[in-house]
Design an enzyme around this catalytic site. Structure first.
Site, PDB file in Angstrom:
ATOM      1  N   GLU A 125       0.906  -1.051   0.061  1.00  0.00           N
ATOM      2  CA  GLU A 125      -0.028  -0.106   0.038  1.00  0.00           C
ATOM      3  C   GLU A 125       0.808   1.180   0.072  1.00  0.00           C
ATOM      4  O   GLU A 125       1.851   1.454   0.565  1.00  0.00           O
ATOM      5  CB  GLU A 125      -1.009  -0.053   1.208  1.00  0.00           C
ATOM      6  CG  GLU A 125      -2.081  -0.948   1.099  1.00  0.00           C
ATOM      7  CD  GLU A 125      -2.971  -0.818   2.304  1.00  0.00           C
ATOM      8  OE1 GLU A 125      -4.253  -1.389   2.248  1.00  0.00           O
ATOM      9  OE2 GLU A 125      -2.465  -0.535   3.554  1.00  0.00           O
ATOM     10  N   CYS A 138       4.082   8.306   0.910  1.00  0.00           N
ATOM     11  CA  CYS A 138       4.840   7.130   1.764  1.00  0.00           C
ATOM     12  C   CYS A 138       4.946   6.070   1.000  1.00  0.00           C
ATOM     13  O   CYS A 138       4.022   5.389   0.554  1.00  0.00           O
ATOM     14  CB  CYS A 138       3.830   6.742   3.055  1.00  0.00           C
ATOM     15  SG  CYS A 138       4.542   5.642   4.135  1.00  0.00           S
ATOM     16  N   CYS A 145       8.986  -7.284   6.580  1.00  0.00           N
ATOM     17  CA  CYS A 145      10.192  -6.820   7.246  1.00  0.00           C
ATOM     18  C   CYS A 145      10.770  -7.844   7.961  1.00  0.00           C
ATOM     19  O   CYS A 145       9.990  -8.615   8.699  1.00  0.00           O
ATOM     20  CB  CYS A 145       9.902  -5.508   8.173  1.00  0.00           C
ATOM     21  SG  CYS A 145      11.340  -4.907   8.644  1.00  0.00           S
ATOM     22  N   CYS A 149      10.147  -5.925  15.055  1.00  0.00           N
ATOM     23  CA  CYS A 149       9.705  -5.163  16.321  1.00  0.00           C
ATOM     24  C   CYS A 149       8.310  -5.335  16.867  1.00  0.00           C
ATOM     25  O   CYS A 149       7.428  -5.544  16.270  1.00  0.00           O
ATOM     26  CB  CYS A 149       9.625  -3.397  15.584  1.00  0.00           C
ATOM     27  SG  CYS A 149      11.219  -3.182  14.891  1.00  0.00           S
ATOM     28  N   CYS A 152       5.174  -3.850  15.863  1.00  0.00           N
ATOM     29  CA  CYS A 152       4.890  -3.503  14.380  1.00  0.00           C
ATOM     30  C   CYS A 152       4.279  -4.527  14.011  1.00  0.00           C
ATOM     31  O   CYS A 152       4.647  -5.799  13.964  1.00  0.00           O
ATOM     32  CB  CYS A 152       5.935  -3.018  13.834  1.00  0.00           C
ATOM     33  SG  CYS A 152       5.990  -2.789  12.195  1.00  0.00           S
ATOM     34  N   GLY A 209       8.980  -2.238   5.255  1.00  0.00           N
ATOM     35  CA  GLY A 209      10.264  -2.669   5.313  1.00  0.00           C
ATOM     36  C   GLY A 209      11.343  -1.682   5.821  1.00  0.00           C
ATOM     37  O   GLY A 209      11.108  -0.576   6.208  1.00  0.00           O
ATOM     38  N   GLU A 210      12.486  -2.311   6.031  1.00  0.00           N
ATOM     39  CA  GLU A 210      13.894  -1.562   6.483  1.00  0.00           C
ATOM     40  C   GLU A 210      14.474  -1.001   5.386  1.00  0.00           C
ATOM     41  O   GLU A 210      15.185  -1.827   4.815  1.00  0.00           O
ATOM     42  CB  GLU A 210      14.481  -2.402   7.596  1.00  0.00           C
ATOM     43  CG  GLU A 210      15.785  -1.846   7.986  1.00  0.00           C
ATOM     44  CD  GLU A 210      15.938  -0.327   8.290  1.00  0.00           C
ATOM     45  OE1 GLU A 210      14.892  -0.074   9.246  1.00  0.00           O
ATOM     46  OE2 GLU A 210      16.428   0.472   7.778  1.00  0.00           O
ATOM     47  N   SER A 241      13.212   6.551   6.826  1.00  0.00           N
ATOM     48  CA  SER A 241      13.188   6.156   8.408  1.00  0.00           C
ATOM     49  C   SER A 241      13.822   4.735   8.290  1.00  0.00           C
ATOM     50  O   SER A 241      13.577   3.910   7.682  1.00  0.00           O
ATOM     51  CB  SER A 241      11.776   5.984   8.425  1.00  0.00           C
ATOM     52  OG  SER A 241      11.397   5.539   9.859  1.00  0.00           O
ATOM     53  N   SER A 263      13.783   5.410  14.097  1.00  0.00           N
ATOM     54  CA  SER A 263      12.779   4.989  14.837  1.00  0.00           C
ATOM     55  C   SER A 263      13.315   4.640  16.256  1.00  0.00           C
ATOM     56  O   SER A 263      14.024   3.585  16.535  1.00  0.00           O
ATOM     57  CB  SER A 263      12.263   3.714  14.417  1.00  0.00           C
ATOM     58  OG  SER A 263      11.530   3.985  12.967  1.00  0.00           O
ATOM     59  N   LEU A 264      13.230   5.758  17.164  1.00  0.00           N
ATOM     60  CA  LEU A 264      13.859   5.341  18.449  1.00  0.00           C
ATOM     61  C   LEU A 264      13.197   4.586  19.338  1.00  0.00           C
ATOM     62  O   LEU A 264      13.445   3.549  19.984  1.00  0.00           O
ATOM     63  CB  LEU A 264      14.282   6.771  19.263  1.00  0.00           C
ATOM     64  CG  LEU A 264      15.141   6.812  20.221  1.00  0.00           C
ATOM     65  CD1 LEU A 264      16.453   6.134  19.866  1.00  0.00           C
ATOM     66  CD2 LEU A 264      15.498   8.315  20.861  1.00  0.00           C
ATOM     67  N   ASN A 340      -0.773   2.375  16.816  1.00  0.00           N
ATOM     68  CA  ASN A 340      -1.932   1.956  16.185  1.00  0.00           C
ATOM     69  C   ASN A 340      -1.986   0.608  16.369  1.00  0.00           C
ATOM     70  O   ASN A 340      -1.095  -0.419  16.079  1.00  0.00           O
ATOM     71  CB  ASN A 340      -1.529   1.979  14.649  1.00  0.00           C
ATOM     72  CG  ASN A 340      -2.848   1.625  13.698  1.00  0.00           C
ATOM     73  OD1 ASN A 340      -4.118   1.935  14.076  1.00  0.00           O
ATOM     74  ND2 ASN A 340      -2.491   0.641  13.033  1.00  0.00           N
ATOM     75  N   CYS A 383     -11.232   0.100   5.337  1.00  0.00           N
ATOM     76  CA  CYS A 383     -10.472  -0.618   4.610  1.00  0.00           C
ATOM     77  C   CYS A 383     -10.508  -2.112   4.833  1.00  0.00           C
ATOM     78  O   CYS A 383      -9.840  -2.948   4.509  1.00  0.00           O
ATOM     79  CB  CYS A 383      -8.715  -0.533   4.664  1.00  0.00           C
ATOM     80  SG  CYS A 383      -8.178  -0.528   6.179  1.00  0.00           S
TER      81      CYS A 383
HETATM   82  N1  SAH Z   1      11.387   0.022   9.061  1.00  0.00           N
HETATM   83  C1  SAH Z   1      11.737   1.332   9.048  1.00  0.00           C
HETATM   84  C2  SAH Z   1      10.556   2.211   8.271  1.00  0.00           C
HETATM   85  C3  SAH Z   1       9.121   1.732   8.447  1.00  0.00           C
HETATM   86  S1  SAH Z   1       8.173   1.852   9.779  1.00  0.00           S
HETATM   87  C4  SAH Z   1      11.635   1.828  10.553  1.00  0.00           C
HETATM   88  O1  SAH Z   1      11.298   1.159  11.469  1.00  0.00           O
HETATM   89  O2  SAH Z   1      11.799   2.940  10.839  1.00  0.00           O
HETATM   90  C5  SAH Z   1       7.627   3.499   9.890  1.00  0.00           C
HETATM   91  C6  SAH Z   1       7.370   4.023  11.211  1.00  0.00           C
HETATM   92  O3  SAH Z   1       6.300   3.310  11.699  1.00  0.00           O
HETATM   93  C7  SAH Z   1       8.701   3.710  12.336  1.00  0.00           C
HETATM   94  O4  SAH Z   1       8.939   4.485  13.050  1.00  0.00           O
HETATM   95  C8  SAH Z   1       7.764   2.316  12.985  1.00  0.00           C
HETATM   96  O5  SAH Z   1       8.511   2.237  14.228  1.00  0.00           O
HETATM   97  C9  SAH Z   1       6.490   2.881  13.282  1.00  0.00           C
HETATM   98  N2  SAH Z   1       5.435   1.983  13.435  1.00  0.00           N
HETATM   99  C10 SAH Z   1       5.204   0.648  13.239  1.00  0.00           C
HETATM  100  N3  SAH Z   1       4.328  -0.110  13.751  1.00  0.00           N
HETATM  101  C11 SAH Z   1       3.707   0.923  14.249  1.00  0.00           C
HETATM  102  C12 SAH Z   1       2.384   0.929  14.931  1.00  0.00           C
HETATM  103  N4  SAH Z   1       1.469  -0.320  15.065  1.00  0.00           N
HETATM  104  N5  SAH Z   1       1.890   1.992  15.438  1.00  0.00           N
HETATM  105  C13 SAH Z   1       2.625   3.227  15.187  1.00  0.00           C
HETATM  106  N6  SAH Z   1       3.922   3.165  14.341  1.00  0.00           N
HETATM  107  C14 SAH Z   1       4.486   2.033  14.142  1.00  0.00           C
HETATM  108 FE1  SF4 Z   2       8.259  -2.543  11.371  1.00  0.00          FE
HETATM  109 FE2  SF4 Z   2      10.301  -0.775  10.855  1.00  0.00          FE
HETATM  110 FE3  SF4 Z   2      10.498  -2.672  12.649  1.00  0.00          FE
HETATM  111 FE4  SF4 Z   2      10.455  -3.426  10.105  1.00  0.00          FE
HETATM  112  S1  SF4 Z   2      12.017  -2.273  11.185  1.00  0.00           S
HETATM  113  S2  SF4 Z   2       9.339  -4.480  11.971  1.00  0.00           S
HETATM  114  S3  SF4 Z   2       8.914  -2.157   9.427  1.00  0.00           S
HETATM  115  S4  SF4 Z   2       9.073  -0.991  12.819  1.00  0.00           S
END
Ligand code: SAH
Ligand code: SF4
Length: 416
Positions: A125, A138, A145, A149, A152, A209-210, A241, A263-264, A340, A383
């Site tokens: 998407e 975006c 991925c 995390c 996520c 994805g990363e 990111s 993504s801290l 989310n 959706c």
């Molecule tokens: N993989 C990369 C880029 C994609 S994720 C990364 O992790 O930075 C983009 C952002 O969405 C990241 O900051 C991620 O931590 C955040 N994210 C992932 N799942 C989420 C969720 N369920 N609610 C809010 N933010 C989320």
């Molecule tokens: Fe999700 Fe980004 Fe973590 Fe991959 S690196 S699992 S896309 S938050």
């Protein structure tokens, strides 16, 4: 770097088959690099001395004009046009569905071309978020991925592969088609489109994805996207990111030169190890050190730190104070993202009052931290009507929309 490369997902097949190799069907030149176009031209017998000039012509038509047919290329001879049309297409990936929110946010479910007999085509998407003076797209860098995390949803998806350079670029091509962002094209009237020369003015690599685990393809895609004779999106309007692939951050600075978002999500290693397991390899101190050395930082060019608000996990005011202490000396923006939730997750989003008081601490320390208006809620709520495979992608789309991706990728109504 070796770590990062070792962890790379399998690549999809290259977009331009070598000359003489028969493929299942004609291959699209949309999203292809200059080098790829040169190979394509050699493949149809264009003499070497002409290749550069012909690449320039194709480039202009594909990326400046948005041509969808070789017949549009009036300065390319008929014979060559026919030969190109025999071997190649200018097809975009298929838009399976489009949803337009009342606030103008658009979400497309995009199916990539099949990469072989057992592939129906990866589905991803892309979300377009218009504001008065800019439009942010975006894009995804991988299908799924590998990083898992814990908060996520993408990380729970089984299928993982890198998107090709062309598939990454094609997301922007699709968006520009859909919002009429080509010379002479008309813009849709069923939702907000910014009152600006460019309907898609910013790109954030914040989809699935990363990006730093698909480094070469992301780098080459951003090269195509930022080329001044084509899509012409300045690198300052591209934000990458990352969850913190430390060894690749200097290369991203040198070879991609985009804005950076990190993504801290936690200020202590024990907690970050849990939320972003990659932290066990590259802990917070190393990550911040890499940030400090990122080229070209200034108050006008800051690193964005993303911080997902998880109730009772990382959202205490002590965490907020530690966050601003950690970032001291780094030109930074802080993007607080409401979590989310997705089915089966063990986390909840922080209460709104807590997000506000957290953001107040951040604000008093001198960082813009606007409370954002959620975007695209109506279409994202709807959706559930999409195919079940895309369910996994919804969390991301909603998160992106609700976090109010904005100027330089991430802020809505910030100072930038
Ligand atoms: N993989 C990369 C880029 C994609 S994720 C990364 O992790 O930075 C983009 C952002 O969405 C990241 O900051 C991620 O931590 C955040 N994210 C992932 N799942 C989420 C969720 N369920 N609610 C809010 N933010 C989320
Ligand atoms: Fe999700 Fe980004 Fe973590 Fe991959 S690196 S699992 S896309 S938050």
């Amino acid at each position: 770097m070796t770590d990062a490369l070792a962890a790379r997902a399998p690549a999809a097949s290259p977009s331009i088959p070598p000359a003489g190799v028969e493929t299942a069907g004609p291959v699209s030149l949309v999203g292809v690099t200059r080098q790829g176009l040169a190979e394509a031209l050699r493949g149809v017998g264009v003499p070497e001395r002409e290749v550069r000039m012909r690449v320039g012509q194709l480039w202009h038509w594909i990326y400046h004009r948005g041509a969808a047919s070789f017949d549009d290329m009036t300065n390319v001879g008929k014979g060559l046009r026919a030969e190109l049309a025999r071997r190649f297409t200018l097809d975009r990936p298929q838009v399976v569905s489009e949803q337009v929110s009342r606030d103008g946010t658009r979400k497309w479910l995009i199916r990539m071309a099949s990469t072989g007999p057992h592939d129906r085509g990866a589905e991803i998407e892309a979300v377009y978020i218009p504001e008065a003076d800019r439009g942010t797209l975006c894009v995804s860098s991988q299908v799924g991925c590998t990083l898992n995390c814990s908060f996520c949803h993408t990380g729970t998806q089984k299928l993982v592969r890198n998107l090709t350079t062309a598939e990454i670029v094609a997301q922007l091509m699709v968006a520009r088609d859909r919002v009429g962002d080509w010379p002479g094209a008309s813009r849709p009237t069923d939702g907000l489109i910014p009152d600006a020369e460019r309907a898609v003015s910013n790109v954030v690599l914040m989809g699935m994805g990363e990006p730093l685990y698909n480094f070469e393809n992301v780098r080459d895609a951003m090269e195509v996207v930022s080329d001044g004779e084509g899509l012409s999106l300045s690198r300052r309007r591209i934000t990458l990111s990352t969850s913190g692939v430390v060894p690749m951050i200097p290369r991203a600075g040198e070879e991609i030169g985009s804005m950076l978002a990190i993504s801290l999500h936690a200020v202590r290693d024990d907690l970050r190890n849990e939320l972003v397991p990659l932290n066990k390899k590259y802990p917070i101190a190393e990550l911040l050190e890499a940030c400090r050395s990122y080229p070209g930082l200034s108050n006008a060019r800051r690193i964005t730190f993303e911080y997902v608000m998880l109730k009772g996990v990382n959202d205490s005011l002590a965490d907020a104070r530690e966050l601003v202490r950690l970032l001291k000396g780094i030109p930074a923006k802080i993007n607080l993202i409401p979590f989310n939730p997705w089915p089966g997750t063990r986390y909840e989003c922080s209460d709104w009052e807590r997000i506000e008081s957290f953001s107040e601490v951040v604000f008093r320390a001198g960082y813009a931290s606007p409370v954002r208006t959620p975007r695209g809620r109506d279409i994202l709520a709807a959706c559930g009507q999409l195919k079940s495979e895309t369910e996994k992608l919804r969390a991301r789309a909603r998160m992106m929309a609700e976090s109010g991706i904005g100027p330089e990728g991430l802020f809505l109504g910030s100072e930038a």
